[in-house]
Design a protein around this motif. Structure first.
Motif: not given
Length: 137
Positions: A68-72, A134-137
């Protein structure tokens, strides 16, 4: 705003890498849990159930937010831990040829850890608005 080829490449990498991990490693462990308990290696002597549960967490649950591109980036960490444990502690005797699938998965998930999900992700709102730092995505 048009999406770049990098966004499409990261989407492809996220989805294909996660589906491979799920199909080859995660779902067989989940669907054959009882049998897997008898054959799973336990390099840190945690017990078969905790070791298998950690592997299933990394190989079944973590791929979902990555797709999904969440918390990748965060979701890549347990996968990378399982891969490194496998290569360093469980199968240290493997040649590069014998461990090539694990090495390729390592390359995929380190790349996602470095690059993040790209623009075609839920965390980027798919419309350009940044929903996650950005650092968490």
């Amino acid at each position: 705003m048009p999406r770049s080829s990098t966004d499409w490449a990261l989407l492809y990498l996220r989805v294909s890498g996660c589906l491979l991990l799920l199909w080859v490693h995660g779902l067989p462990k989940l669907l054959n849990f009882s049998h897997e308990l008898t054959v799973i290696e336990d390099p840190f002597h945690l017990g078969a159930v905790p070791t298998l549960s950690l592997a299933i967490f990394a190989e079944v649950l973590c791929p979902v937010p990555i797709i999904l591109g969440v918390l990748t980036r965060l979701a890549c960490l347990p996968i990378l831990c399982v891969l490194l444990v496998s290569l360093v502690f469980v199968h240290p005797q493997w040649s590069v040829a014998e461990g090539q699938f694990a090495w390729l998965l390592l390359i995929i998930f380190v790349t996602l850890l470095i690059a993040g999900p790209g623009g075609l992700s839920v965390s980027n709102g798919l419309a350009g608005a940044r929903a996650t730092p950005a650092w968490l995505s």
